[in-house]
Design a protein around this motif. Structure first.
Motif, PDB file in Angstrom:
ATOM      1  N   SER A  86       0.833  -1.207   0.000  1.00 21.69           N
ATOM      2  CA  SER A  86       0.000   0.000   0.000  1.00 21.69           C
ATOM      3  C   SER A  86       0.864   1.251   0.000  1.00 21.69           C
ATOM      4  O   SER A  86       0.572   2.225  -0.711  1.00 21.69           O
ATOM      5  CB  SER A  86      -0.929   0.006   1.215  1.00 21.69           C
ATOM      6  OG  SER A  86      -1.825  -1.085   1.187  1.00 21.69           O
ATOM      7  N   ILE A 121      -6.511   2.879   5.591  1.00 19.73           N
ATOM      8  CA  ILE A 121      -6.145   1.581   5.021  1.00 19.73           C
ATOM      9  C   ILE A 121      -5.253   0.797   5.975  1.00 19.73           C
ATOM     10  O   ILE A 121      -5.505  -0.384   6.261  1.00 19.73           O
ATOM     11  CB  ILE A 121      -5.457   1.787   3.656  1.00 19.73           C
ATOM     12  CG1 ILE A 121      -6.478   2.244   2.607  1.00 19.73           C
ATOM     13  CG2 ILE A 121      -4.771   0.498   3.203  1.00 19.73           C
ATOM     14  CD1 ILE A 121      -5.851   2.634   1.282  1.00 19.73           C
ATOM     15  N   LEU A 248      -5.919  -0.411  -4.369  1.00 22.71           N
ATOM     16  CA  LEU A 248      -6.014  -0.636  -2.934  1.00 22.71           C
ATOM     17  C   LEU A 248      -7.415  -0.789  -2.356  1.00 22.71           C
ATOM     18  O   LEU A 248      -7.629  -1.616  -1.461  1.00 22.71           O
ATOM     19  CB  LEU A 248      -5.307   0.512  -2.189  1.00 22.71           C
ATOM     20  CG  LEU A 248      -3.809   0.671  -2.457  1.00 22.71           C
ATOM     21  CD1 LEU A 248      -3.249   1.844  -1.665  1.00 22.71           C
ATOM     22  CD2 LEU A 248      -3.056  -0.603  -2.141  1.00 22.71           C
TER      23      LEU A 248
END
Length: 498
Positions: A86, A121, A248
């Motif tokens: 990420s 995230i 993502l």
């Protein structure tokens, strides 16, 4: 040191966001903080992967409260690699977005919202508590909505409203399910829930509530039949934003599905049977939807849907090899799909349109761009020796080993149709002459950093394919941790057993 690494994936982007907000009137300072913070997050992610590869599982409680009352954080092999990948995609996104920094407002807000998105995230990847997973979903939803609308325009605003409406609906289902789970079981700690479900004495109402929660994750992962929001929205955002989303956002939903299903249903059962049918339908519907599209990023958006189906196929089969294939496919797809959006968006800017009929001449004018497109496109279709070949090979072999012949056939057929879609983009955008002549192709200034980022992702795709062994070994070990909840939640299991 280990405790610092445990909270680093949240603190680094959060501190970058706060400092950049304070200095938001100074674009160069915002850019430096954003790039520096993301680079530091990548370094922390790689350190976590290194530790995870040596068998270290980091865990801890925030605030001094013991599980199941405290906020539990856990980083294992899957969490570590998701954080690292990420951060890598976010770094390339920022490099690509620098070309838009000539608009001070867009450039400033872009960097701030990317850090907010990274905070949500990474929080989702390391939490071991369902309520805090909901909180991190909310954080990334707010940041992603702001990024989706960035740049303005009626088309972008309409796409943003569709995006936020469907994702808010999924979030409401998640919150409702979490409340039902807590009301029935008295806990939202993943480790304690795992022990309850594995005991065979789960209170009435827990299983239906958990299945409802899986529905919310299915919406966020864009699974059949709740996928329509994705191809209707991703193509309207700025290229850098849509690329980061493509790489993502759906993977956070996939991650949540993998984490909860492996924890709560260790034996093959109803959730796996449902997911198997959903995975195969997702592969087919996504790839057939892509075949009907005539714009680059709409084609690529439908392929996000079809490729998510492969990951869920590995989860549904629930064998060690299938889970390893799902983990490998996650890593491969994040890199490849984000890069295709970067390259596709740049190609559209050069040609002046995203419609294939209005594109052309790129192979003759920019052969390096053609090469950069060909690598991830062929990898997406599963052509050897690129990373996509090994990802599909693991899942097809796992399907055959599990006697799921029809699932293996659908996976292979989806790969063929994926190749046809990539070939359509290649023929229309790169091989055929531009309808208005070569002089209609306009170079995009200020993209040197973006070119380096795209080339780096393409090189990584090749290197993973040529040297797949270590990553396959890592994925196999990650699958073993997923299959054994004690490796992931041992401190919580010990507390729950007292």
């Amino acid at each position: 040191m280990n405790q610092a690494l445990l909270v680093a994936p949240i603190l680094i982007p959060l501190c970058s966001l706060l400092l950049a907000t304070v200095l938001r009137r100074h674009l160069l300072a915002v850019r430096a903080l954003s790039l520096g913070g993301t680079g530091l997050l990548l370094a922390a992610g790689l350190a976590l992967v290194w530790q995870a590869a040596h068998g270290v599982v980091l865990s801890g409680q925030v605030g001094g409260w013991q599980a199941p009352f405290g906020i539990s954080l856990v980083i294992d092999r899957l969490s570590a690699v998701m954080i690292a990948i990420s951060a890598l995609i976010a770094l390339v996104t920022l490099l690509y977005g620098i070309a838009k920094d000539n608009d001070t407002r867009i450039g400033r807000d872009f960097h701030l919202f990317v850090q907010g998105l990274l905070t949500g995230i990474c929080g989702a990847f390391i939490t071991a508590d369902i309520f805090n997973l909901y909180v991190w979903f909310e954080v990334l939803l707010i940041a992603s909505f702001a990024l989706m609308a960035l740049g303005g325009g009626s088309r972008r605003l309409a796409g943003s409203m569709t995006y936020v409406a469907l994702n808010l609906f999924a979030t409401l289902i998640f919150l409702l399910a979490a409340g039902l789970v807590y009301g029935a079981s008295g806990t939202l700690n993943m480790g304690e829930l795992a022990m309850i479900m594995r005991s065979g004495e789960a209170p009435p109402g827990v299983t239906p509530a958990l299945l409802l929660m899986l529905l919310s994750f299915a919406i966020k992962a864009a699974l059949f039949p709740v996928f329509g929001w994705l191809p209707a929205t991703y193509h309207v955002a700025l290229t850098a934003v849509s690329a980061m989303f493509a790489g993502l956002l759906t993977k956070v939903g996939v991650y949540a599905l993998i984490r909860l299903v492996t924890l709560l249903w260790p034996e093959y059962g109803l959730p796996h049977q449902l997911l198997l049918w959903v995975a195969c339908a997702t592969m087919l519907v996504g790839v057939l939807g892509a075949a009907a599209q005539t714009e680059v990023r709409r084609i690529l958006s439908f392929h996000i849907v079809s490729q998510v189906g492969y990951m869920i196929l590995g989860l549904a089969l629930a064998t060690p090899l299938a889970l390893a294939g799902a983990v490998f496919y996650l890593i491969h797809h994040i890199i490849v799909k984000a890069n295709l959006f970067f390259i596709g968006g740049l190609a559209a800017r050069i040609c002046g349109s995203e419609r294939l009929v209005a594109m052309g001449g790129l192979y003759r004018r920019m052969p390096w761009l053609a090469l950069l497109f060909a690598i991830p496109a062929l990898s997406l279709a599963g052509i050897p020796p690129l990373s996509g070949f090994w990802a599909k090979f693991l899942l097809v072999k796992a399907s055959l080993d599990a006697a799921a012949w029809w699932a293996a056939g659908i996976a292979l057929l989806t790969g063929v149709f994926t190749l046809l879609s990539m070939n359509k983009i290649w023929n229309e955008a790169f091989l055929k002459p531009h309808p208005q002549g070569e002089e209609a192709l306009q170079p995009v200034p200020g993209m040197r950093a973006a070119w380096l980022g795209m080339a780096g992702l393409a090189l990584l795709t090749v290197l993973i394919g040529l040297g797949a062994g270590p990553l396959i070994d890592y994925a196999v070990a990650a699958a073993a941790q997923l299959a054994d909840p004690q490796a992931y939640l041992q401190p919580f299991a010990a507390v729950g057993g007292n």
